[in-house]
Scaffold this motif. Sequence first.
Motif, mmCIF file in Angstrom:
data_model
loop_
_atom_site.group_PDB
_atom_site.id
_atom_site.type_symbol
_atom_site.label_atom_id
_atom_site.label_comp_id
_atom_site.label_asym_id
_atom_site.label_seq_id
_atom_site.Cartn_x
_atom_site.Cartn_y
_atom_site.Cartn_z
ATOM 1 N N MET A 94 -59.765 41.518 -71.127
ATOM 2 C CA MET A 94 -58.381 41.942 -70.936
ATOM 3 C C MET A 94 -57.519 40.695 -70.727
ATOM 4 N N LYS A 95 -56.400 40.628 -71.473
ATOM 5 C CA LYS A 95 -55.487 39.499 -71.346
ATOM 6 C C LYS A 95 -54.271 39.905 -70.522
ATOM 7 N N LYS A 96 -53.648 38.919 -69.884
ATOM 8 C CA LYS A 96 -52.474 39.200 -69.043
ATOM 9 C C LYS A 96 -51.349 39.849 -69.831
ATOM 10 N N GLU A 97 -51.203 39.464 -71.097
ATOM 11 C CA GLU A 97 -50.099 40.047 -71.872
ATOM 12 C C GLU A 97 -50.303 41.538 -72.143
ATOM 13 N N ASP A 98 -51.534 42.015 -71.978
ATOM 14 C CA ASP A 98 -51.827 43.438 -72.168
ATOM 15 C C ASP A 98 -51.734 44.214 -70.851
ATOM 16 N N CYS A 99 -51.285 43.537 -69.805
ATOM 17 C CA CYS A 99 -51.262 44.141 -68.471
ATOM 18 C C CYS A 99 -49.892 43.998 -67.830
ATOM 19 N N PHE A 100 -49.708 44.723 -66.740
ATOM 20 C CA PHE A 100 -48.511 44.543 -65.923
ATOM 21 C C PHE A 100 -48.942 44.195 -64.502
ATOM 22 N N TYR A 101 -48.082 43.439 -63.842
ATOM 23 C CA TYR A 101 -48.321 43.004 -62.464
ATOM 24 C C TYR A 101 -48.127 44.194 -61.534
ATOM 25 N N LEU A 102 -49.160 44.515 -60.762
ATOM 26 C CA LEU A 102 -49.073 45.636 -59.830
ATOM 27 C C LEU A 102 -48.752 45.171 -58.422
ATOM 28 N N GLY A 103 -49.250 44.004 -58.048
ATOM 29 C CA GLY A 103 -49.004 43.512 -56.698
ATOM 30 C C GLY A 103 -49.936 42.368 -56.348
ATOM 31 N N LYS A 104 -50.026 42.115 -55.041
ATOM 32 C CA LYS A 104 -50.821 40.991 -54.559
ATOM 33 C C LYS A 104 -51.594 41.416 -53.323
ATOM 34 N N ILE A 105 -52.830 40.954 -53.227
ATOM 35 C CA ILE A 105 -53.627 41.209 -52.031
ATOM 36 C C ILE A 105 -53.062 40.336 -50.911
ATOM 37 N N VAL A 106 -52.649 40.976 -49.811
ATOM 38 C CA VAL A 106 -51.961 40.230 -48.759
ATOM 39 C C VAL A 106 -52.809 39.984 -47.507
ATOM 40 N N LYS A 107 -53.740 40.903 -47.203
ATOM 41 C CA LYS A 107 -54.575 40.647 -46.029
ATOM 42 C C LYS A 107 -55.765 41.594 -45.975
ATOM 43 N N LYS A 108 -56.695 41.227 -45.090
ATOM 44 C CA LYS A 108 -57.860 42.069 -44.855
ATOM 45 C C LYS A 108 -57.419 43.235 -43.984
ATOM 46 N N TYR A 109 -58.105 44.354 -44.145
ATOM 47 C CA TYR A 109 -57.780 45.498 -43.307
ATOM 48 C C TYR A 109 -58.881 45.766 -42.288
ATOM 49 N N SER A 110 -60.128 45.555 -42.665
ATOM 50 C CA SER A 110 -61.224 45.828 -41.737
ATOM 51 C C SER A 110 -62.306 44.773 -41.898
ATOM 52 N N PHE A 111 -63.295 44.849 -41.058
ATOM 53 C CA PHE A 111 -64.400 43.902 -41.151
ATOM 54 C C PHE A 111 -65.435 44.348 -42.193
ATOM 55 N N LYS A 112 -65.151 45.440 -42.894
ATOM 56 C CA LYS A 112 -66.068 45.947 -43.921
ATOM 57 C C LYS A 112 -65.601 45.599 -45.338
ATOM 58 N N GLY A 113 -64.643 44.697 -45.456
ATOM 59 C CA GLY A 113 -64.210 44.250 -46.778
ATOM 60 C C GLY A 113 -62.986 44.954 -47.336
ATOM 61 N N GLU A 114 -62.383 45.863 -46.571
ATOM 62 C CA GLU A 114 -61.170 46.523 -47.076
ATOM 63 C C GLU A 114 -60.022 45.527 -47.133
ATOM 64 N N LEU A 115 -59.151 45.739 -48.113
ATOM 65 C CA LEU A 115 -58.015 44.849 -48.325
ATOM 66 C C LEU A 115 -56.727 45.651 -48.437
ATOM 67 N N LEU A 116 -55.609 44.991 -48.148
ATOM 68 C CA LEU A 116 -54.284 45.590 -48.332
ATOM 69 C C LEU A 116 -53.593 44.879 -49.492
ATOM 70 N N ILE A 117 -53.132 45.697 -50.454
ATOM 71 C CA ILE A 117 -52.403 45.176 -51.612
ATOM 72 C C ILE A 117 -50.946 45.561 -51.455
ATOM 73 N N LYS A 118 -50.069 44.561 -51.495
ATOM 74 C CA LYS A 118 -48.620 44.811 -51.466
ATOM 75 C C LYS A 118 -48.220 45.173 -52.881
ATOM 76 N N LEU A 119 -47.837 46.438 -53.074
ATOM 77 C CA LEU A 119 -47.496 46.936 -54.401
ATOM 78 C C LEU A 119 -46.066 46.573 -54.787
ATOM 79 N N ASP A 120 -45.883 46.171 -56.025
ATOM 80 C CA ASP A 120 -44.574 45.839 -56.564
ATOM 81 C C ASP A 120 -44.126 47.000 -57.450
ATOM 82 N N THR A 121 -43.803 48.128 -56.801
ATOM 83 C CA THR A 121 -43.431 49.320 -57.552
ATOM 84 C C THR A 121 -42.542 50.212 -56.705
ATOM 85 N N ASP A 122 -41.741 51.015 -57.378
ATOM 86 C CA ASP A 122 -40.913 52.015 -56.693
ATOM 87 C C ASP A 122 -41.678 53.307 -56.454
#
Length: 174
Positions: free
Chosen positions: A1-29
């Motif tokens: 998959m190439k970037k030009e075939d995709c759209f930016y959804l957001g960025k991983i901003v921080k860990k949520y738990s000690f079990k590997g969960e993450l928080l993604i800041k979504l760039d969407t309405d």
Amino acid sequence: MKKEDCFYLGKIVKKYSFKGELLIKLDTDQPDLYENLDAMFLDVNHTLIPFFIEHSQLHKSDLLRVQFEDVDTEADAEALIKTEVYLPLDLLPKLDGNKFYFHEVIGFTMEDKNYGTVGKIVAVNDSTAQALFEVENNGKEILIPMNDEFIVKVDRNKKTIIVNTPEGLIDLYL
């Protein structure tokens, strides 16, 4: 998959738990559209890598709490912080009327009600307070504010955006 075939959804901003969960800041309405995905692409060292999702849920409106398969420690999660997240373009909801995605109008012709053909839209600059159409006209760049009051019609069939800009705005560039 190439970037030009995709759209930016957001960025991983921080860990949520000690079990590997993450928080993604979504760039969407519409964050709820992305709550039940099976996978997403992460930009790891400038390569889009698919990551499969075990479970996800919205967290405080524009954050998506995600547990990826095979990311089950704090160290695994830590390594992914600040990583950009992408999805294939075909997952974007279809827009109609005068609503559009920035990538969708690149290459469209811009016409002004008073001036006539302004030129071809070559980019959208959204790094300023007001997003701008970057229009190329015989080697000159014309910047048109992306203002709902200026946009008269988006014609996807003719690949044209018709605008009604204040008198003299286009002449400033020519």
